[in-house]
Scaffold this active site. Structure first.
Site, PDB file in Angstrom:
ATOM      1  CE  LYS A 204      -1.943   2.698   2.947  1.00  0.00           C
ATOM      2  NZ  LYS A 204      -1.802   3.934   2.155  1.00  0.00           N
ATOM      3  CD  GLU A 279      12.720   4.344   8.781  1.00  0.00           C
ATOM      4  OE1 GLU A 279      12.722   5.286   9.615  1.00  0.00           O
ATOM      5  OE2 GLU A 279      12.653   4.515   7.562  1.00  0.00           O
ATOM      6  CD  GLU A 410       9.552  12.773  12.126  1.00  0.00           C
ATOM      7  OE1 GLU A 410       8.453  12.210  12.281  1.00  0.00           O
ATOM      8  OE2 GLU A 410      10.524  12.226  11.590  1.00  0.00           O
TER       9      GLU A 410
HETATM   10  P1  NAD Z   1       1.530   8.394   8.305  1.00  0.00           P
HETATM   11  O1  NAD Z   1       2.352   7.633   9.243  1.00  0.00           O
HETATM   12  O2  NAD Z   1       0.123   8.690   8.665  1.00  0.00           O
HETATM   13  O3  NAD Z   1       1.460   7.616   6.870  1.00  0.00           O
HETATM   14  C1  NAD Z   1       2.419   6.718   6.398  1.00  0.00           C
HETATM   15  C2  NAD Z   1       1.717   5.550   5.696  1.00  0.00           C
HETATM   16  O4  NAD Z   1       0.889   4.863   6.615  1.00  0.00           O
HETATM   17  C3  NAD Z   1       0.806   5.956   4.530  1.00  0.00           C
HETATM   18  O5  NAD Z   1       0.823   4.956   3.534  1.00  0.00           O
HETATM   19  C4  NAD Z   1      -0.563   5.974   5.202  1.00  0.00           C
HETATM   20  O6  NAD Z   1      -1.639   5.803   4.304  1.00  0.00           O
HETATM   21  C5  NAD Z   1      -0.446   4.804   6.137  1.00  0.00           C
HETATM   22  N1  NAD Z   1      -1.342   4.852   7.293  1.00  0.00           N
HETATM   23  C6  NAD Z   1      -1.766   5.957   7.967  1.00  0.00           C
HETATM   24  N2  NAD Z   1      -2.587   5.595   8.966  1.00  0.00           N
HETATM   25  C7  NAD Z   1      -2.683   4.239   8.925  1.00  0.00           C
HETATM   26  C8  NAD Z   1      -3.386   3.291   9.700  1.00  0.00           C
HETATM   27  N3  NAD Z   1      -4.164   3.649  10.721  1.00  0.00           N
HETATM   28  N4  NAD Z   1      -3.271   1.986   9.387  1.00  0.00           N
HETATM   29  C9  NAD Z   1      -2.478   1.607   8.367  1.00  0.00           C
HETATM   30  N5  NAD Z   1      -1.803   2.459   7.581  1.00  0.00           N
HETATM   31  C10 NAD Z   1      -1.898   3.766   7.871  1.00  0.00           C
HETATM   32  O7  NAD Z   1       2.249   9.710   7.950  1.00  0.00           O
HETATM   33  P2  NAD Z   1       1.565  11.073   7.388  1.00  0.00           P
HETATM   34  O8  NAD Z   1       0.258  11.367   8.048  1.00  0.00           O
HETATM   35  O9  NAD Z   1       1.555  10.963   5.928  1.00  0.00           O
HETATM   36  O10 NAD Z   1       2.601  12.130   7.891  1.00  0.00           O
HETATM   37  C11 NAD Z   1       2.484  12.622   9.226  1.00  0.00           C
HETATM   38  C12 NAD Z   1       3.830  12.741   9.880  1.00  0.00           C
HETATM   39  O11 NAD Z   1       4.461  11.458   9.920  1.00  0.00           O
HETATM   40  C13 NAD Z   1       4.829  13.590   9.130  1.00  0.00           C
HETATM   41  O12 NAD Z   1       4.673  14.933   9.367  1.00  0.00           O
HETATM   42  C14 NAD Z   1       6.125  13.059   9.670  1.00  0.00           C
HETATM   43  O13 NAD Z   1       6.408  13.625  10.894  1.00  0.00           O
HETATM   44  C15 NAD Z   1       5.852  11.591   9.852  1.00  0.00           C
HETATM   45  N6  NAD Z   1       6.372  10.767   8.722  1.00  0.00           N
HETATM   46  C16 NAD Z   1       7.502  10.063   8.950  1.00  0.00           C
HETATM   47  C17 NAD Z   1       8.027   9.298   7.919  1.00  0.00           C
HETATM   48  C18 NAD Z   1       9.280   8.505   8.123  1.00  0.00           C
HETATM   49  O14 NAD Z   1       9.910   8.096   7.149  1.00  0.00           O
HETATM   50  N7  NAD Z   1       9.681   8.241   9.348  1.00  0.00           N
HETATM   51  C19 NAD Z   1       7.411   9.260   6.682  1.00  0.00           C
HETATM   52  C20 NAD Z   1       6.237   9.982   6.487  1.00  0.00           C
HETATM   53  C21 NAD Z   1       5.735  10.726   7.529  1.00  0.00           C
END
Ligand code: NAD
Length: 506
Positions: A204, A279, A410
């Protein structure tokens, strides 16, 4: 309105064909079929540099996810991949890497218009590393091995004889959930070891950046992977992602993203006893020792935070400079930040593109306001940003207060907080004073002090005189709230394998 006429001239013909005339309704891959969501739901694809719609992707429902998991399960149980000759798995992974190399420009352009990053950098970093990683993992497919054991069998009669050994077996069906900051590269970190091990996958991608994964799906078919080995469901986290992580047919979840969602996924994984790799976020310190040249230090600190517009889990977002060099380093860093040229990522003259979405832009701007209101000194000029697009000015704060929100949380954008320190004990304590532990970098030519400092930093990666230096062979992952398990390197392969112990009475 759907429109990419303003960027059309900058795109390769193959990219344009994939995007489709008038904004394509992309489909997702389940088994050998490219399909819509059963209920027809869709999510718009927005180019963050122009705010224009580029097309749409299916919003997979729980029913779609169920079909994808069942398809991956059937492919796994059929043995077409799990029991394929390791050399055949290696060959197909190498073929996929070759096809990615052929279409590197297309993949880079898709990353640019989906995420906002520079196409040139996407090609030389994201796509190149992803190709290299598939090649590295292809090599492991033929090197998966167990061990033999001499049994003591203390409770058995002395004359009893046994033969004992271990097999490594693929863990089963993998849910791979990928964020939007390095869509293709992080996809390769999940698919590479899963496929080398013999697992089947439901991938996904992030809802903001699914195009490169869908293009990769075409290349996976062209390479000749058996149907159902890689399935791609598109959709958001709260519907599609939730359905995937809670599905009892998933044997392993591999996730990169925010710590908040990572915690939720870890808990869901335990309900089904799915194996899990997480991660997550970071707030990585960059530590400049007093012997390091200030001009170099400023240039490197700029790279450490502004690469990929600060949307990097290991971004150097806390800058600790020895007090004797602090003013010089921080002044030069602010000057560098002020001269960064903002603009869309298809023009190589632009040094920084937009953030991925309006939501992310608002979040980062919110932190900049909080920083100013909480007393940190904003030492970059608040220049204007391009009229359209989700641009944020690179921002340097100076502070002596480690307790500020902008120092602790972050931000995931081009914002760094610079702080002076007194001595090594002071900087070790403050660098480690964070819930995160993903990475840190040390800048010094004093080997003795560097060697003393490395073991004292609580981080999964410590870089010396470099930052964000990733390599296929080197494990990457976090201590503390930055995650669980490792991507890349041999360790990542292990996370997609079970161990079966066989004891045979002879
Ligand atoms: P997120 O963690 O919500 O999303 C990352 C992935 O997880 C996406 O594919 C999303 O669709 C999926 N996801 C989200 N909620 C989920 C759930 N309940 N169950 C399963 N999958 C789920 O990140 P975001 O909302 O896009 O970004 C928010 C913050 O997260 C950013 O501002 C940043 O601080 C952090 N972030 C960190 C990384 C990293 O590499 N560590 C990457 C992206 C975002």
């Amino acid at each position: 309105m759907t429109n990419f006429r303003d960027i059309e001239g900058l795109l390769d013909e193959r990219t344009l064909r994939f995007l489709g005339v008038g904004g394509h309704e992309h489909r997702m891959l389940i088994g050998e079929n490219w399909i819509d969501a059963q209920d027809g739901a869709r999510i718009d694809i927005i180019n963050p540099a122009t705010e224009q719609k580029l097309g749409s992707i299916p919003a997979a429902s729980a029913d779609d996810v169920n079909t994808a998991v069942n398809t991956a399960r059937a492919a796994f149980d059929s043995g077409s991949w799990a029991r394929a000759r390791p050399a055949d798995r290696e060959r197909l992974l190498l073929k996929l890497a070759d096809l990615m190399e052929r279409d590197a420009l297309v993949l880079a352009q898709l990353e640019s218009i989906d995420n906002g990053k520079s196409a040139q950098i996407a090609e030389s970093v994201d796509v190149t590393l992803a190709i290299g990683f598939f090649r590295y993992m292809a090599g492991w497919a033929t090197k998966i091995e167990g061990g033999t054991h001499t049994v003591s069998a203390l409770a058995a009669p002395r004359e009893a004889e046994f033969s004992a050994f271990t097999y490594r077996e693929p863990v089963g069906v993998v849910a791979a959930i990928v964020p939007w900051n390095f869509p293709l590269l992080i996809t390769s970190w999940k698919l590479g070891p899963a496929l080398a091990a013999g697992c089947t996958v439901v991938l996904k991608p992030a809802e903001q950046t699914s195009l490169s994964a869908l293009y990769l799906g075409r290349l996976i078919q062209e390479a000749g992977f058996p149907a159902g080995v890689v399935n791609i469901v598109t959709g958001d986290g709260s519907n599609t992602g939730e359905a995937l992580i809670r599905h009892p047919g998933i044997n392993k979840i591999s996730f990169t993203g925010s710590t908040k969602v990572g915690q939720l996924i870890g808990r869901a994984a335990m309900d089904n006893m799915a194996r899990v790799t997480l991660e997550l976020g970071g707030k990585s310190p960059v530590v400049i020792l007093e012997d390091y040249d200030p001009e170099q230090a400023a240039a490197q600190a700029a790279q450490a935070i502004f690469f990929n517009h600060g949307q990097v889990c290991s971004a150097g977002s806390r800058l600790y400079v020895h007090k004797s060099k602090y003013d010089s380093v921080v002044g030069q860093l602010a000057n560098l930040a002020d001269t960064i040229k903002l603009g869309h990522g298809l023009d190589p003259a632009h040094q920084m593109g937009p953030l991925v979405s309006k939501r992310q832009m608002d979040r980062v701007c919110g932190y900049i306001n909080i920083g100013q209101e909480s007393g940190a000194e904003r030492i970059t000029t608040a220049n204007s940003t391009p009229e359209r697009g989700y641009f944020v000015q690179p921002t340097v704060f100076a502070s002596t207060n480690d307790k500020l929100e902008i120092v602790r949380e972050e931000i995931f954008g081009p914002v760094v907080v610079a702080m002076p320190y007194d001595d090594l004990d002071d900087v070790v304590r403050r660098a480690n004073d964070t819930p995160y532990g993903l990475a840190a970098s040390i800048w010094s030519n004093d080997l003795s002090r560097v060697h003393k400092l490395v073991p004292r930093l609580k981080a999964g990666s410590v870089w010396v005189n470099c930052h964000n230096m990733l390599d296929a062979a080197i494990p990457f992952g976090g201590y503390k709230m930055s995650g669980f398990g490792r991507d890349m390197g041999r360790q990542s392969l292990d996370a997609y394998l079970e161990t079966k112990s066989v004891v045979m009475a002879l």
